[in-house]
Design a protein around this motif. Structure first.
Motif, PDB file in Angstrom:
ATOM      1  N   ILE A 201       0.847  -1.205   0.000  1.00 60.87           N
ATOM      2  CA  ILE A 201       0.000   0.000   0.000  1.00 60.87           C
ATOM      3  C   ILE A 201       0.878   1.249   0.000  1.00 60.87           C
ATOM      4  N   ASP A 202       0.545   2.210  -0.843  1.00 55.06           N
ATOM      5  CA  ASP A 202       1.235   3.503  -0.836  1.00 55.06           C
ATOM      6  C   ASP A 202       0.654   4.355   0.285  1.00 55.06           C
ATOM      7  N   LYS A 203       1.458   4.647   1.277  1.00 56.27           N
ATOM      8  CA  LYS A 203       1.044   5.415   2.454  1.00 56.27           C
ATOM      9  C   LYS A 203      -0.137   4.770   3.191  1.00 56.27           C
TER      10      LYS A 203
ATOM     11  N   MET B 236      -5.355  -2.330  12.590  1.00 53.66           N
ATOM     12  CA  MET B 236      -5.825  -2.249  11.213  1.00 53.66           C
ATOM     13  C   MET B 236      -4.894  -1.416  10.348  1.00 53.66           C
ATOM     14  N   ALA B 237      -4.945  -1.676   9.057  1.00 57.08           N
ATOM     15  CA  ALA B 237      -4.260  -0.861   8.058  1.00 57.08           C
ATOM     16  C   ALA B 237      -5.267  -0.537   6.963  1.00 57.08           C
ATOM     17  N   ILE B 238      -5.259   0.725   6.525  1.00 54.27           N
ATOM     18  CA  ILE B 238      -6.240   1.176   5.535  1.00 54.27           C
ATOM     19  C   ILE B 238      -5.548   1.502   4.214  1.00 54.27           C
ATOM     20  N   ASP B 239      -6.075   0.930   3.148  1.00 51.48           N
ATOM     21  CA  ASP B 239      -5.690   1.321   1.789  1.00 51.48           C
ATOM     22  C   ASP B 239      -6.753   2.313   1.349  1.00 51.48           C
ATOM     23  N   HIS B 240      -6.477   3.607   1.553  1.00 52.27           N
ATOM     24  CA  HIS B 240      -7.507   4.614   1.314  1.00 52.27           C
ATOM     25  C   HIS B 240      -7.868   4.726  -0.156  1.00 52.27           C
ATOM     26  N   GLU B 241      -6.890   4.581  -1.034  1.00 54.90           N
ATOM     27  CA  GLU B 241      -7.157   4.737  -2.462  1.00 54.90           C
ATOM     28  C   GLU B 241      -8.160   3.694  -2.954  1.00 54.90           C
TER      29      GLU B 241
END
Length: 435
Positions: free
Chosen positions: A269-271, A292-297
């Motif tokens: 994931i980018d950022k 948790m980790a979020i892939d916002h895009e």
């Protein structure tokens, strides 16, 4: 005594198999399982002097179900004693109402009770056979209580349980198949669906559907088939006779992948945005920390780590969570003293915002993610969220902020996402890799 009776071939072996203490029959509507259980009990009590107990959750429902069924079978077999003599005629059976009871000429007896009147069970003794009809409606504590009532100095003991399967959160599934929370596995229900009859230890399993009832009209089966078009949950239960998710799932996009696969996806994931939520519990409820980790895009939510434990004092919880001291944690703001105690111990912890309607808004927020991908290293998150369904009101309407269980990990996710909006990146305080 010779009895000639045509039965469904699927139940022929079952009628005379008394090898196990427990016999668990489940299946779809119209499979004739209840009919054959009643017939099996009648044949047993004709051949042996026994006292049998038939149980339903509500006593009054016996009249139009079990008692009526027994009476119908007795009449069909030509065994009904309609005489007014004091003793039951030889080889006959006499029904009695108020209270419901069946008396056999050999001294056998069938009595009917309801779990809604538990005091009535205390005076019962020498019961060697119990039938628990619609057992999924009875509470688990009631089932365990009945096991204690099953006792006789000489006769072999038996308990028959019959039901239409409902949700996998029902005690019948947790007890007779698998209970992930308590790491208990007995039988994969898919094996039962495939084989039809399975024996595990002292339990005999039997599965049946309407296809096994040769006396059903085609029109009835057609009605069951039509359920697939407008009520898939009921079709699963009524037509297929299978357990599953009973109701509308809260998170249909929830999926499970291996821990290695989840961590690789997060690394790509980018950022990535890292969030951590904590729900406090104590005696009955659990302390749940979810990372948790979020892939916002892409609008993906990854869940990669959990802590899940109850019965902890604040000092014990602080000690357990020490490895998470350096990460930012959003916690249940209803416990300000506990949060203050954690801050005194140098935890980076804050209370999440809570207000009127926050449960509903938080639920909607999580549902906006296109995918929720959980690591298989988070068993309690999986157990609570995979089959989480909405609760319903008395009219069957969905309640959007209430669920079939109290999902502590879901609350932790709410708190962790406190300052995040799926549709906007404002206010994220994004951090790479860890945080």
């Amino acid at each position: 005594m010779d009895i000639n009776k045509e039965v469904n071939p699927r139940f022929e072996d079952f009628l005379f198999d008394w090898n196990q203490k427990f016999q668990f029959l489940m299946g779809g509507y119209g499979s004739s399982k209840s009919y054959h259980v009643a017939l099996k009990i009648i044949l047993k009590l004709l051949s042996e002097k026994r006292k049998a107990l038939v149980i339903r959750e509500v006593y009054d429902t016996h009249k139009d179900s079990t008692f009526s069924l027994f009476t119908e079978i007795i009449e069909d077999l030509g065994l009904l004693d309609e005489s007014s003599r004091k003793k039951v005629a030889k080889g006959k059976i006499r029904p009695k109402e108020s209270p419901y009871e069946l008396r056999f000429s050999n001294g056998s007896k069938i009595i009917f009770k309801g779990m809604d009147k538990p005091a009535k069970l205390k005076s019962i003794n020498n019961v060697s056979l119990i039938w628990l009809e619609e057992c999924s409606e009875v509470k688990y504590e009631g089932f365990k209580e009945l096991i204690g009532r099953l006792r006789h100095p000489k006769l072999k003991l038996h308990m028959i349980l019959s039901t239409n399967p409902i949700g996998e959160d029902n005690w019948t599934y947790l007890h007779f198949f698998k209970d992930d929370e308590n790491d208990r596995f007995v039988l994969d229900d898919n094996e039962l669906y495939q084989k039809g009859t399975v024996v595990v230890g002292d339990t005999y399993y039997h599965h049946s559907t309407a296809d096994d009832n040769l006396f059903l009209p085609d029109s009835y089966i057609e009605q069951l088939d039509e359920l697939a078009e407008y009520d898939p949950d009921l079709h699963r239960v009524a037509r297929l006779g299978r357990y599953g998710v009973n109701g509308k799932r809260v998170l249909p996009q929830f999926q499970v992948k291996s821990h290695e696969e989840v961590m690789r996806a997060i690394d790509e994931i980018d950022k990535p945005l890292f969030k951590n939520g904590l729900d406090f519990g104590f005696v009955e409820s659990y302390n749940a920390l979810v990372r948790m980790a979020i892939d916002h895009e892409n609008k993906y939510l990854y869940i990669f780590e959990q802590y899940y434990k109850r019965g902890m004092t604040d000092p014990e919880l602080v000690e357990d969570l020490d490895p998470y001291k350096k990460i930012m944690i959003k916690a249940d703001s209803a416990e300000p003293k506990t949060i203050a105690y954690f801050r005194q111990r140098r935890f980076r912890i804050m209370g999440a915002k809570k207000g009127p309607g926050s449960r509903l808004q938080n639920t909607k927020k999580v549902k906006r993610f296109k995918k929720i991908i959980c690591s298989d290293a988070c068993p309690d998150v999986i157990r609570e969220l995979k089959n989480l369904t909405f609760a319903k009101d008395k009219k069957g309407k969905i309640i959007e902020d209430e669920f079939n269980i109290d999902p502590h990990t879901f609350s932790a996710i709410w708190y962790g996402l406190d300052d995040y909006e799926v549709a906007s990146i404002k206010g994220h305080n994004a951090r790479r890799k860890t945080g």
